[in-house]
Design a protein around this motif. Structure first.
Motif, short mmCIF file in Angstrom:
data_model
loop_
_atom_site.label_atom_id
_atom_site.label_comp_id
_atom_site.label_asym_id
_atom_site.label_seq_id
_atom_site.Cartn_x
_atom_site.Cartn_y
_atom_site.Cartn_z
N LEU A 147 0.35 -1.25 -0.05
CA LEU A 147 0.14 -0.13 -0.19
C LEU A 147 0.84 0.93 -0.18
O LEU A 147 0.47 1.90 -0.70
CB LEU A 147 -0.97 -0.22 1.17
N ARG A 148 1.52 1.46 0.27
CA ARG A 148 2.84 3.06 0.67
C ARG A 148 3.35 2.96 -0.74
O ARG A 148 3.34 3.89 -0.52
CB ARG A 148 3.57 2.22 1.61
N ARG A 149 3.65 1.49 -0.91
CA ARG A 149 5.04 2.05 -2.54
C ARG A 149 4.01 2.29 -3.26
O ARG A 149 3.89 3.19 -4.27
CB ARG A 149 5.24 0.15 -3.18
N THR A 150 2.19 1.86 -3.56
CA THR A 150 1.27 2.19 -4.33
C THR A 150 0.63 3.74 -4.52
O THR A 150 0.97 4.31 -5.67
CB THR A 150 0.31 0.79 -4.07
N ILE A 151 1.23 4.33 -3.25
CA ILE A 151 0.67 5.59 -2.68
C ILE A 151 1.86 6.37 -3.45
O ILE A 151 1.58 7.45 -3.75
CB ILE A 151 0.07 6.13 -1.21
#
Length: 142
Positions: A101-105
């Motif tokens: 989720l952090r990488r996608t955002i």
């Protein structure tokens, strides 16, 4: 008509909370990135940090559709020869539940010092507990 650019001292920052359990990875990330960037406000300024703080809970329960659990690869280069490391979504979320989720955002934010500053306003937690109760985050529906 004059274009209004928001100044740093004029901006107010709110806190929002997103429950990611059972939600699609891309939809949660797109909503969080827009709020972090400040695109939901009338005072949006592209070159300023005018967004809000976002707390995401239950990041380990985010889902992807189809065969993306095995097919989607997250790559990391160590800097050494032959040091390209690959992990699938399923293995990455098992080891580090908040990392997909952090990488996608982060990929949806600007890739400069503004984006690195904005990503600090994002707090992601694997469980349903978070230490930001004092900020009184408002629920944000995805």
């Amino acid at each position: 008509m004059k274009t209004i650019f928001a100044k740093k001292d004029e901006l107010k920052s709110a806190w929002y909370i997103i429950d990611a359990s059972g939600k699609t990875l891309g939809r949660v990330a797109a909503k969080a990135a827009a709020v972090l960037r400040g695109k939901n406000k009338a005072t949006y300024t592209p070159n300023a940090e005018c967004g809000d703080h976002v707390v995401i809970i239950n990041a380990d329960k985010v889902v992807v559709s189809g065969n993306k659990g095995e097919d989607m690869l997250y790559r990391h280069y160590t800097g050494f020869i032959g040091g390209l490391k690959e992990q699938s979504f399923d293995t990455l979320i098992a080891k580090h539940p908040t990392e997909p989720l952090r990488r996608t955002i982060a990929g949806m934010l600007p890739h400069n010092r503004l984006g690195r500053s904005i990503i600090n306003n994002l707090k992601i937690y694997a469980g349903s507990e978070h230490p930001h109760v004092a900020q009184n985050p408002q629920p944000l529906e995805v």
